[in-house]
Motif scaffolding. Structure first.
Motif, mmCIF file in Angstrom:
data_model
loop_
_atom_site.group_PDB
_atom_site.id
_atom_site.type_symbol
_atom_site.label_atom_id
_atom_site.label_comp_id
_atom_site.label_asym_id
_atom_site.label_seq_id
_atom_site.Cartn_x
_atom_site.Cartn_y
_atom_site.Cartn_z
ATOM 1 N N ASP A 391 28.042 50.641 43.886
ATOM 2 C CA ASP A 391 28.242 49.200 44.008
ATOM 3 C C ASP A 391 29.005 48.877 45.293
ATOM 4 O O ASP A 391 29.975 49.565 45.641
ATOM 5 C CB ASP A 391 29.024 48.662 42.804
ATOM 6 N N TRP A 393 29.930 45.315 48.156
ATOM 7 C CA TRP A 393 29.854 43.886 48.439
ATOM 8 C C TRP A 393 30.224 43.632 49.895
ATOM 9 O O TRP A 393 31.071 44.319 50.475
ATOM 10 C CB TRP A 393 30.842 43.110 47.564
ATOM 11 N N ARG A 439 40.083 41.796 41.735
ATOM 12 C CA ARG A 439 38.856 41.960 40.948
ATOM 13 C C ARG A 439 38.221 43.315 41.227
ATOM 14 O O ARG A 439 37.749 44.001 40.311
ATOM 15 C CB ARG A 439 37.869 40.844 41.273
ATOM 16 N N PHE A 440 38.199 43.694 42.502
ATOM 17 C CA PHE A 440 37.589 44.973 42.867
ATOM 18 C C PHE A 440 38.385 46.142 42.302
ATOM 19 O O PHE A 440 37.813 47.106 41.771
ATOM 20 C CB PHE A 440 37.473 45.096 44.387
ATOM 21 N N PHE A 443 37.713 46.451 38.736
ATOM 22 C CA PHE A 443 36.395 47.056 38.581
ATOM 23 C C PHE A 443 36.485 48.575 38.721
ATOM 24 O O PHE A 443 35.812 49.325 37.998
ATOM 25 C CB PHE A 443 35.430 46.473 39.616
ATOM 26 N N LYS A 449 32.224 44.054 36.335
ATOM 27 C CA LYS A 449 32.149 43.141 37.474
ATOM 28 C C LYS A 449 32.468 41.742 36.978
ATOM 29 O O LYS A 449 31.666 41.114 36.281
ATOM 30 C CB LYS A 449 30.762 43.178 38.109
ATOM 31 N N GLU A 450 33.627 41.237 37.349
ATOM 32 C CA GLU A 450 34.078 39.937 36.880
ATOM 33 C C GLU A 450 34.366 39.021 38.057
ATOM 34 O O GLU A 450 34.524 39.467 39.196
ATOM 35 C CB GLU A 450 35.325 40.082 36.007
ATOM 36 N N LEU A 453 32.669 39.026 41.795
ATOM 37 C CA LEU A 453 31.921 40.281 41.865
ATOM 38 C C LEU A 453 30.683 40.264 40.969
ATOM 39 O O LEU A 453 29.787 41.103 41.130
ATOM 40 C CB LEU A 453 32.810 41.468 41.474
ATOM 41 N N SER A 454 30.622 39.324 40.038
ATOM 42 C CA SER A 454 29.453 39.217 39.163
ATOM 43 C C SER A 454 28.363 38.332 39.755
ATOM 44 O O SER A 454 27.286 38.192 39.167
ATOM 45 C CB SER A 454 29.871 38.664 37.798
ATOM 46 N N CYS A 490 23.291 43.105 43.118
ATOM 47 C CA CYS A 490 22.683 42.128 42.201
ATOM 48 C C CYS A 490 21.180 42.090 42.464
ATOM 49 O O CYS A 490 20.745 41.530 43.475
ATOM 50 C CB CYS A 490 23.291 40.752 42.418
#
Length: 495
Positions: A391, A393, A439-440, A443, A449-450, A453-454, A490
């Protein structure tokens, strides 16, 4: 003979006090002089603000650690002046920010944002401006004093870690201890330039080790060995002997290799602490802090550590992931903030989850990076990670500029907004970086993933938006004002 010596000495003094009047010299001296006299007349820093208190559920503690290492030379380059080795690693210095026990009171004063003596930092910044001499060094030093001389870091010095067994019997927060991030500063910066960012993470339950790099990229530092201190100022390839054989590119490589060695030593010391050898670390710490490190045994989740960095430090963070994870560099994830545009090629051999955040100014400005747009190269790094099944981003923080993640805009908001063009509120800018990083890191712990990040890709390429009517595609309103997502795990949109 005596008259000849005096004549030459007089000429030397004249050149020091009256250097060549370039625009850079006139501008810097004028600004520094204004700051000095303003500070003397008002007894307060120029348009300066105190660093705010941290907002997370934990109190924040801080410990400076400088310990000797097994001396090694990373490169054979030597200084023109004195002939000493430029990349000789003798000690490693880092500052720990950590969740502290509630109610613990420190008997030690808060750390200063610019460590004493200010003259080292002042002279270092004069070197960065290429106008270092007796007059400008003094003006830069007084300018620092006028701007930020009394600014203190709000973390409590040398207080117990949250959950210490002999302090109120507070419970541990996770089975494996607190998540750990090692953080690398950027060019012309120091470990204290990011105290709000790393302190906010500490207030949310993370331990961060912010390294002070001695590779010449900072303005200046003091190295302490067996109670003896020596100063190391900013240096570049021009300060090295011709026999060193370095050009600007190979000099950057040497700096990154030296930084990586410092990261490895920081990992070694943290593992030592985690093995219950905190007393040994305290005994060897020239900064004389860490009274409760003996209680940290088993409290650091080193099996799931993260590497982080900004600018030059972001390039370094990516480099540490090559062929990794490894015993020396055990990182299971990376937080990469504005990877440098002039700090060498970016490592594409990344096999762990990675978060890359660009400031608005970094994405907006078209920059050629080794023959290609810098934005495209960064995005390709993330796409390569996604293709490996990990994953990753890549996002842009809207309204921010390159220094927005540092403390500088918080301390001098008017000056930094005026000079960098950032439009976001300075506190909100840091808050957004902290929120996404948290958040990361969560994770990394849970695999969930919230928050942002989702979300999926909103703009594969950066889009210039009206700051009064921000539009980040399909993002919920809470994120739309602040972020664009260029690559994410995603569906197939990012590939």
């Amino acid at each position: 003979m005596g008259s000849l010596i005096w004549e030459r000495l007089s000429q030397r003094i004249w050149h020091i006090v009256h250097p060549r009047a370039t625009w850079r010299y006139i501008l810097c001296v004028g600004l520094a002089t204004f700051v000095v006299f303003r500070g003397l007349s008002t007894s307060s820093p120029l348009m300066s603000s105190n660093l705010p208190q941290y907002t997370g559920p934990y109190n924040v503690g801080t410990i400076d650690v400088e310990v000797p290492v097994e001396t090694r030379s990373i490169n054979n380059a030597t200084f023109r002046e004195g002939g000493h080795a430029a990349f000789k690693l003798e000690t490693v210095l880092f500052t720990l920010y950590y969740p502290a026990t509630k109610g613990a009171v420190s008997s030690k004063p808060h750390h200063l944002w610019v460590p004493k003596p200010l003259s080292i930092t002042g002279q270092g910044y004069a070197r960065f401006a290429h106008i270092s001499n007796f007059v400008t060094d003094s003006l830069f030093t007084f300018g620092l004093w006028g701007l930020v001389g009394g600014t203190k870091i709000p973390a409590h010095v040398d207080v117990p870690l949250h959950g210490s067994p002999d302090f109120h019997n507070e419970p541990l927060t996770t089975e494996d201890g607190f998540p750990v991030m090692i953080f690398s500063h950027g060019m012309a910066s120091t470990r204290t330039d990011y105290t709000q960012y790393v302190g906010e993470l500490a207030s949310r339950g993370f331990i961060v080790a912010a390294i002070e790099h001695r590779d010449g990229s900072g303005p200046g530092t003091q190295i302490t060995i067996q109670r003896k201190r020596r100063s190391l100022l900013h240096f570049n390839v021009g300060h090295l002997t011709a026999e060193s054989g370095l050009d600007s590119d190979t000099f950057r490589e040497a700096q990154l290799d030296f930084r990586q060695a410092e990261v490895e030593e920081t990992v070694r010391v943290l593992n030592q602490i985690n093995r219950g050898q905190g007393k040994e670390v305290l005994m060897s710490n020239s900064r004389k802090e860490g009274q409760s490190l003996h209680q940290w045994g088993g409290r650091l989740a080193m099996n799931n550590a993260t590497i982080g960095g900004h600018s030059f430090g972001a390039t370094l963070a990516l480099q540490t992931l090559k062929d990794g994870p490894s015993k020396a560099l055990p990182f299971q994830g990376a937080v990469v903030l504005d990877p440098g545009k002039q700090s060498g090629p970016l490592n594409h051999d990344v096999r762990v989850p990675t978060l890359i955040l660009h400031s608005n100014s970094w994405s907006k400005q078209h920059s050629v990076f080794f023959g290609r747009p810098h934005f495209d190269v960064v995005k390709e790094v993330v796409q390569g990670i996604l293709r490996k099944g990990k994953d990753a981003w890549f996002m842009t923080s809207l309204g921010t500029s390159h220094p927005s993640v540092t403390d500088a805009p918080l301390i001098e908001p008017w000056l930094l907004s005026f000079t960098t063009g950032a439009t976001i509120d300075v506190h909100e800018g840091v808050h957004q970086y902290v929120q996404v990083t948290e958040r990361f890191l969560r994770f990394q712990q849970t695999g969930a993933k919230e928050g942002i990040l989702s979300e999926c890709v909103t703009y594969p390429e950066y889009k210039v938006v009206d700051e009064h009517r921000p539009d980040s595609g399909r993002l919920p309103e809470v994120f739309r004002k602040y972020w664009q997502i260029h690559a994410a795990p995603c569906g197939g949109e990012a590939l």
